[in-house]
Each structure stands twice: as structure tokens, then as C-alpha cells.
Design a protein around this motif. Structure first.
Motif, mmCIF file in Angstrom:
data_model
loop_
_atom_site.group_PDB
_atom_site.id
_atom_site.type_symbol
_atom_site.label_atom_id
_atom_site.label_comp_id
_atom_site.label_asym_id
_atom_site.label_seq_id
_atom_site.Cartn_x
_atom_site.Cartn_y
_atom_site.Cartn_z
ATOM 1 N N ASN A 109 -4.443 36.189 14.627
ATOM 2 C CA ASN A 109 -4.163 34.768 14.881
ATOM 3 C C ASN A 109 -4.984 33.863 13.956
ATOM 4 O OD1 ASN A 109 -2.254 35.138 16.887
ATOM 5 N ND2 ASN A 109 -3.795 35.231 18.528
ATOM 6 N N LEU A 110 -6.255 34.218 13.745
ATOM 7 C CA LEU A 110 -7.100 33.432 12.844
ATOM 8 C C LEU A 110 -6.558 33.457 11.427
ATOM 9 C CD1 LEU A 110 -9.746 31.788 12.593
ATOM 10 C CD2 LEU A 110 -10.929 33.921 12.083
ATOM 11 N N GLN B 137 1.456 26.813 20.195
ATOM 12 C CA GLN B 137 1.403 27.770 21.298
ATOM 13 C C GLN B 137 0.073 28.517 21.293
ATOM 14 O OE1 GLN B 137 4.010 28.800 23.797
ATOM 15 N NE2 GLN B 137 2.030 29.497 24.571
ATOM 16 N N VAL B 138 -0.401 28.879 20.091
ATOM 17 C CA VAL B 138 -1.684 29.570 19.964
ATOM 18 C C VAL B 138 -2.826 28.660 20.405
ATOM 19 C CG1 VAL B 138 -3.289 30.640 18.327
ATOM 20 C CG2 VAL B 138 -0.838 31.071 18.136
ATOM 21 N N VAL B 139 -2.762 27.363 20.039
ATOM 22 C CA VAL B 139 -3.811 26.415 20.421
ATOM 23 C C VAL B 139 -3.929 26.334 21.935
ATOM 24 C CG1 VAL B 139 -4.490 23.983 20.406
ATOM 25 C CG2 VAL B 139 -3.678 25.055 18.308
ATOM 26 N N LEU B 140 -2.787 26.138 22.627
ATOM 27 C CA LEU B 140 -2.835 26.011 24.080
ATOM 28 C C LEU B 140 -3.173 27.341 24.751
ATOM 29 C CD1 LEU B 140 0.065 23.552 24.917
ATOM 30 C CD2 LEU B 140 -2.364 23.121 24.764
ATOM 31 N N PHE C 74 -16.810 25.925 17.442
ATOM 32 C CA PHE C 74 -15.601 26.197 16.642
ATOM 33 C C PHE C 74 -15.891 27.090 15.434
ATOM 34 C CE2 PHE C 74 -15.092 22.040 18.717
ATOM 35 C CZ PHE C 74 -13.947 22.298 19.463
ATOM 36 N N ARG C 75 -17.045 27.791 15.468
ATOM 37 C CA ARG C 75 -17.341 28.756 14.404
ATOM 38 C C ARG C 75 -16.854 30.147 14.829
ATOM 39 N NH1 ARG C 75 -23.656 27.361 12.982
ATOM 40 N NH2 ARG C 75 -23.358 25.149 12.460
ATOM 41 N N VAL D 298 -13.426 33.991 18.725
ATOM 42 C CA VAL D 298 -12.502 33.648 17.638
ATOM 43 C C VAL D 298 -11.477 32.600 18.081
ATOM 44 C CG1 VAL D 298 -10.820 34.583 15.993
ATOM 45 C CG2 VAL D 298 -12.812 35.927 16.632
ATOM 46 N N GLY D 299 -11.222 32.477 19.379
ATOM 47 C CA GLY D 299 -10.148 31.612 19.867
ATOM 48 C C GLY D 299 -10.317 30.160 19.484
ATOM 49 N N LEU D 300 -11.507 29.569 19.724
ATOM 50 C CA LEU D 300 -11.710 28.158 19.393
ATOM 51 C C LEU D 300 -11.697 27.928 17.886
ATOM 52 C CD1 LEU D 300 -14.418 27.068 21.992
ATOM 53 C CD2 LEU D 300 -11.967 26.594 22.012
ATOM 54 N N ALA D 301 -12.207 28.891 17.121
ATOM 55 C CA ALA D 301 -12.156 28.766 15.658
ATOM 56 C C ALA D 301 -10.710 28.745 15.178
ATOM 57 C CB ALA D 301 -12.922 29.909 15.006
ATOM 58 N N THR D 302 -9.864 29.537 15.816
ATOM 59 C CA THR D 302 -8.437 29.545 15.471
ATOM 60 C C THR D 302 -7.796 28.198 15.801
ATOM 61 O OG1 THR D 302 -8.358 31.927 15.915
ATOM 62 C CG2 THR D 302 -6.257 30.739 15.836
#
Length: 486
Positions: A325-326, A379-382, A432-433, A449-453
Motif C-alpha cells: 500500500n505504501l 479507500q486506503v486512507v479511510l 506520519f513517519r 506504516v498505515g499513517l505514513a501511507t
């Protein structure tokens, strides 16, 4: 003021000089004219006083012996004083004794008289002056004489003086105009050249031009020379800045190209590694499944090891998915369409509820959140933001998660709010790193990794993402997406 503002320095200097000269000459002309009128008037009054004294001295005998004819003969001598229009001699009791009229058409009306304690006085009425004087003999008063004079001669003399002065005024003004025209260029030409040079520098940014230095060594020459020296210094600094800027741009381009190539290599490497790891990981899962369902069965320690194998494989699978995803967040092409974020949030929340049917979470989603963005990436953000909220409220008895939006001056702000574990604001810069976590695995599992994405996806859309929160007080993640269809 428009006339002054639209003229050149030379014209302004010319007009100013003419104005100052004209005002000075006019004031001088008016001053001399007023002084001349005053002097002529005082001279006339003085002359009338002398004539009154002479008439009075010559009329003493006539008054003493009541010789009216002699008094009238004395008054006839006033014909030699053309400014005197009439005269009157009164007895001590105020009765008329003798009268003189230069013209019968000129009546004599004695409207003013001397007071008992006055010896001599004059009055002005229109263009006439009335002067009264006591006639005294051996300390006593024997009569009074009154003279009436016309100021027409004074006016005519003042008029002649005014014409002469006006002529001189015009001549002086012409001389001042000529002198100003002849010498104004000595002052205005350097200033005009300086102004033109400054205008060229301002409009064209050309610091190589120079103003012409006047030949004489004065303050203007020093001013122009100082201005030229300043231009030389600015030109030298401009060249140095241009050279530095060119070198900096070259370095930035080189570094940008290097970073871009490195990022592409890293993204390709991450994608390749994550993709290639899926095959071996699937084999591990299959072996674990076979071991777990072996006909011979496993003892308690074997089952524990197989469970750990499954847990490690599950975490490894999640990490691989997050890495993919990233990578997609940076390389996936954007296809903006009108999407319903409210619907995506509701579907995501429903999936989370289905995967964790044992939890009771109060979820609120505001209706009408429509934006132009990439459907898959949003969709990935939410997924990440709501998944985080779901995870960090897992230890709350009454978990609450909200998706909504507010209208601000700079646009629409969307948010995901929860009442979970929150975070320490001191470490907000690490949120967000990639691979940076503010909670341990024992507290909450995750890859970091989710918030960085989410940050990369929102940045690619031209928006911003930020967070607010505190420990044990929940957290709110805000993001914006520019309202555009392009």
C-alpha cells in the motif's frame, strides 16, 4: 496639484521659481504702493496743516477788528493750493466769519467740529479730508479755520506710481524668467538624468546603466556619483547572487534527480520484496496448516509452536500488505472521480464490525462528504484511519468513532475522531513517519506504516493531514483534499 504631479523636474523647478519670484515681486509692489499712498496722504495732511496755520496767522487782525473782507482776501490766497477745495473761518462763538469755495458747485458742509480741548484734528470722508485748526493770539482763541482738500491728486499720483511699479514688476519678472530658464538646467538636468536612470533600473532590472555626472563639483555631482557607486555595488552583488543561484539550482536538480532515482529504486525494491515474499509466506502457512491438521497429532508444545508460526505469518502478511500500500501510494496513478467518502466510511466500519463481531462500537458517519479524488487510494486512507481508531479504542468499555467534516475558510476539513488511547503530543512529529510507532506491540499490534501511507496519499492529492490528541483522551485525524475535478 495634478499640474505639479504631471510635470518633469525641470518644469516643476521653473514653476516653483516663477511662483516664488512672482509672489516676492507682488508683495514688494503692494508694500511700496501702500507705503506711497500713506506717504502722499500724510504729506497732504501736513500741507493742509501748514496752510491752516498760515490762514489763521493772517486772519487774526481781521477777526480782532471784525474785517470780513480782509479775511476773505486772505482765503483767496488758497487758490495757489489746488488740492484745497473750500475753507471756512469761524468766530470764537462758532458762527461763520468768512468762506472760500474754489468752485460754486462744491457745497461746504461742516459735519465735524473741533472739541473745546482740541487744537487741531482731521477727518476723512470718502475722497475728501477735513482739517480743523484753532486760531490763537496772545494765548487766547480768536477763531477756528477749517480746510477741505480732495485726495484726487493723491490717487492720481498713486496710480502713476502703480503703473511705473507694475512696469518694473513685469520687467523684473521677465528677467527672473530668463535667468531661471538659463540656469535651471544646471540644477535639473542632473536630477532628471538621475530619475531616468533610476526608472530604467526599476523597470528593466538593468544595473549596468549609469547616470551622467555633471561637470561641476558640487552636491549634485556628489549625489550622482554616489548613486552610480551604489549601482556598481548592486550589480556586483547581483552577479554573485546569479552565480550562486545558478549553482544552487544545478545542485538542487542533481540532488532531486538522485533522490527521485533513489525513491524509485526503493519503491521498486519494496514492491518487489513485498511481492516476492508472498510466495514463501504462503508455503509457510500451508506447512503450518498441515502440521496443525496432521493425523498423528501434536502435543501441547507443538501446537503452541504452530500457533506462533501462524501469528508470525499473519503479522508478516500484514506488513507485506502495508508495504505494498505504501508503494502504491507513491506510484499509483491518480484517477480523480466524484466519490462519496461517507459511504466508504460506513462500508469500512461495517467490515471492521463484521471482523470483530464481539465488540460494541458506537460509529457515527456524517452524510454528504463528496470529493473529487482517487477512489482506491481514498479507500486506503479511510481503512488506515478508521482501522487505527478501531484498534486504539479496543480497551475502552464504550468505544466511540466518528467520521465527519467541517467547512472552514480555506475549504472542507474531513476528520476521524475516537475516544481511545490517544498519544503523547510531544511525539506528534513521528505519527506520519514509516515504521514509527508510539505504542509497543504488547499494547497494540501494528507495523507503523498505515499513517505514513495515508500521509503520502493525501499529499499526492495536494491536501494536508494532521492530528490532535492526548494520552487516554482519544485522537482526531484531520485531512483536506482540494476541491477540483482535474
Amino acid at each position: 496639484m495634478r499640474i505639479w504631479s504631471s510635470q518633469s523636474i525641470s518644469d516643476k523647478f521653473m514653476r516653483m521659481t516663477m511662483l516664488v519670484s512672482g509672489v516676492a515681486l507682488l508683495l514688494a509692489y503692494v508694500s511700496f504702493l501702500v507705503y506711497d499712498l500713506y506717504s502722499l496722504r500724510q504729506e497732504l495732511i501736513s500741507s493742509m496743516a501748514t496752510e491752516a496755520n498760515i490762514v489763521g496767522a493772517n486772519s487774526v487782525t481781521a477777526l480782532l477788528f471784525d474785517d470780513k473782507q480782509a479775511a476773505e482776501s486772505t482765503l483767496l490766497a488758497l487758490r495757489n493750493a489746488p488740492q484745497v477745495r473750500s475753507a471756512l473761518i469761524l468766530r470764537p462763538d462758532g458762527s461763520e466769519f468768512a468762506r472760500y469755495l474754489r468752485s460754486a458747485s462744491i457745497p461746504f458742509e461742516l459735519t465735524n467740529r473741533l472739541a473745546p480741548d482740541e487744537t487741531q484734528r482731521y477727518w476723512t470722508k470718502g475722497r475728501y479730508i477735513l482739517l480743523g485748526s484753532r486760531i490763537r493770539f496772545q494765548g487766547g482763541q480768536v477763531g477756528t479755520v477749517y480746510l477741505v482738500a480732495e485726495t484726487g491728486d493723491v490717487a492720481r499720483r498713486a496710480e502713476r506710481f502703480g503703473l511705473i511699479s507694475a512696469g518694473m514688476l513685469i520687467i523684473c519678472f521677465a528677467i527672473a524668467l530668463f535667468a531661471t530658464s538659463a540656469f535651471r538646467h544646471l540644477v535639473t538636468d542632473p536630477l532628471t538624468g538621475l530619475a531616468e536612470t533610476a526608472q530604467i533600473v526599476t523597470r528593466k532590472r538593468d544595473y549596468s546603466v549609469r547616470a551622467k555626472i555633471p561637470p561641476n563639483s558640487d552636491d549634485l555631482s556628489f549625489l550622482v556619483q554616489s548613486f552610480n557607486e551604489m549601482l556598481e555595488q548592486i550589480q556586483a552583488r547581483d552577479r554573485a547572487l546569479e552565480a550562486t543561484r545558478s549553482d544552487l539550482e544545478r545542485r538542487v536538480e542533481e540532488r532531486t534527480a538522485e533522490l527521485s532515482a533513489t525513491n524509485k529504486e526503493l519503491e521498486a525494491f519494496s514492491y518487489s520484496v513485498a511481492h516476492d515474499l508472498r510466495g514463501p509466506l504462503q508455503h509457510i502457512n500451508n506447512i503450518g496448516f498441515l502440521l496443525q491438521n496432521s493425523s498423528e497429532g501434536l502435543n501441547e508444545e507443538g501446537r503452541m509452536l504452530v500457533d506462533r508460526l501462524h501469528e508470525g505469518a499473519r503479522r508478516m502478511s500484514g506488513l507485506i500488505e502495508d508495504l505494498l500500500n505504501l508503494s502504491r501510494a507513491s506510484s499509483h496513478p491518480l484517477h480523480r472521480t466524484l466519490i462519496d467518502l461517507s459511504h466508504i466510511a460506513e462500508v469500512t466500519a461495517g467490515r471492521l464490525q463484521a471482523d470483530n463481531c464481539g465488540r460494541q462500537v458506537c460509529f457515527i458517519a456524517a452524510k454528504g462528504a463528496h470529493i473529487f479524488a482517487d477512489d482506491g487510494l481514498m479507500q486506503v486512507v479511510l481503512d488506515n484511519l478508521l482501522g487505527n481508531a478501531w484498534k486504539y479504542t479496543s480497551k475502552m468499555e464504550s468505544a466511540e468513532i466518528e467520521f465527519g467534516y467541517t467547512e472552514e475558510e480555506f475549504g472542507t476539513v474531513y476528520f476521524v475522531r475516537d475516544n481511545g488511547a490517544g498519544y503523547n503530543p510531544r511525539y506528534a512529529d513521528r505519527l506520519f513517519r514509516p515504521f514509527q510507532r508510539l505504542h509497543s506491540q504488547s499494547e497494540f499490534t501494528g507495523t507503523g506504516v498505515g499513517l505514513a501511507t495515508a500521509y503520502r496519499i493525501i499529499s499526492r492529492h495536494g491536501g494536508k493531514i494532521w492530528a490532535q490528541g492526548n494520552v487516554d483522551q482519544g485522537a482526531t485525524f484531520f485531512f483536506t483534499v482540494p476541491d477540483t475535478e482535474t
